[in-house]
Design an enzyme around this catalytic site. Structure first.
Site, PDB file in Angstrom:
ATOM      1  N   SER A 134      50.359  45.973  46.118  1.00  0.00           N
ATOM      2  CA  SER A 134      51.091  46.528  44.982  1.00  0.00           C
ATOM      3  C   SER A 134      51.333  47.997  45.288  1.00  0.00           C
ATOM      4  O   SER A 134      50.667  48.564  46.170  1.00  0.00           O
ATOM      5  CB  SER A 134      50.237  46.383  43.711  1.00  0.00           C
ATOM      6  N   TYR A 147      41.885  47.322  39.170  1.00  0.00           N
ATOM      7  CA  TYR A 147      43.075  46.848  39.876  1.00  0.00           C
ATOM      8  C   TYR A 147      43.446  47.794  41.012  1.00  0.00           C
ATOM      9  O   TYR A 147      43.676  47.364  42.148  1.00  0.00           O
ATOM     10  CB  TYR A 147      44.232  46.721  38.888  1.00  0.00           C
TER      11      TYR A 147
END
Length: 265
Positions: A134, A147
C-alpha cells in the site's frame, strides 16, 4: 502458453477477486484462499477458481488444509499473490495488545506464512511472489499504527525473499496501491459519509482531491499491474516496489497551500 498455477490469498474480495477474474480469463489455474467461505464461493462460481477456506496466517492451515487441497489438483505452484489483509486503526496509546496482534496477523503474518509455505514449490517452478502492499508501506496515514507498521514490513519481507531466493530463480516484488474502490476502502469512507452526508462516490472524490488523477483505482486496474509483474515480460524484475496511486506520492505536501482553491473553510 502452458496454464500456470496461481495462489491468491484474500481472494474473495477486492484486488484478490479482480486477480482471480483476470488470471482465470487468461487460462491459468487459480486457487483463492480466505477465511470467509461465502465470498470465496461466489468468486469460484464466477471464475472457475478453486476456493479454499482457511486462515493463510498460520503454518497449521497451510500444512493441514491449504497445501493438501492444492495438491489434489497440482504439484506445482507458479505464482503466489499475497493479498490478504485488514485495517489496524487507532492511536498508539489506545491500541490493545489484541488489536495490535490482529493487525500484524492479518497483514504481515499472512504474507510470511504464505511465502514460507509456497517457497519450496516456487523454487521448483522458478516462480514468483507478489506482495500487495500500500502507499501505507511508504508513508503514514493518521492513527493507523497497525496497518502502516505491517505494510512497511511487507516491503522488508519482499526484499529479503528477492535477495535470498533470486539465485534459485524466484522473483519477489510488491505493488503499493493508493485508494482503490474495494469493500475495505468503502468502509474507510464511512466516517466522511457520516460527517458530510456524502455519497460513497463523493467520499472517494473528496479523499482524492489532491491526487493528480483525482480518482481511486479500480481493482481491475491493480490486477492488470499484477498480471505484468507475474508475467514473463517482467522476468528481470525482482526486489521492486511498484507504486500505483494516481500520482499521490508524487505530490510535495508542503506546496499544497499554493494550489488554486486549496484554502478551504
Amino acid at each position: 502458453m502452458k496454464p500456470r498455477n496461481i495462489v491468491i490469498t484474500g481472494g474473495g474480495t477486492g484486488i484478490g477477486e479482480a486477480c482471480a477474474h483476470l488470471f482465470t480469463l487468461l487460462g491459468d489455474n487459480v486457487f483463492i484462499i480466505g477465511r470467509r467461505a461465502e465470498p470465496l464461493q461466489t468468486v469460484a462460481y464466477q471464475t472457475g477458481a478453486i476456493a479454499i477456506t482457511a486462515d493463510a496466517a498460520t503454518e497449521t492451515s497451510w500444512n493441514e488444509v491449504i497445501l493438501p487441497q492444492i495438491k489434489q489438483h497440482t504439484d506445482t505452484i507458479d505464482v503466489l499473490i499475497c493479498n490478504a489483509g485488514a485495517m489496524g486503526i487507532g492511536k498508539a496509546e489506545d491500541i490493545s495488545d489484541h488489536q495490535w496482534h490482529q493487525a500484524m496477523t492479518a497483514n504481515l503474518d499472512s504474507a510470511f506464512a504464505s511465502a514460507r509455505a509456497c517457497l519450496p514449490n516456487l523454487v521448483q517452478s522458478q516462480g514468483n511472489i507478489l506482495f500487495i502492499g500500500s502507499i501505507a508501506s511508504l508513508a503514514s496515514g493518521p492513527e493507523v499504527y497497525g496497518y502502516v507498521t505491517a505494510k512497511h514490513a511487507i516491503i522488508g519481507l519482499m526484499r529479503s525473499i528477492a535477495r535470498d531466493y533470486g539465485r534459485q530463480g524466484v522473483r519477489a516484488n510488491a505493488i503499493c496501491p493508493g485508494w482503490v474502490k474495494t469493500p475495505m476502502a468503502d468502509e474507510e469512507m464511512q466516517p466522511l459519509i457520516n460527517q458530510y452526508q456524502f455519497t460513497l462516490d463523493e467520499a472517494y472524490q473528496y479523499v482524492c482531491r489532491d491526487v493528480p488523477l483525482q480518482r481511486p483505482a479500480t481493482p481491475k486496474e491493480i490486477a492488470l499491474a499484477c498480471k505484468f509483474l507475474c508475467s514473463a515480460d517482467a522476468a528481470i524484475i525482482t526486489g521492486t516496489t511498484l507504486v500505483i496511486d494516481g500520482g499521490a506520492t508524487a505530490v510535495d505536501l508542503p506546496t499544497l497551500a499554493f494550489t488554486e482553491g486549496a484554502i478551504r473553510a
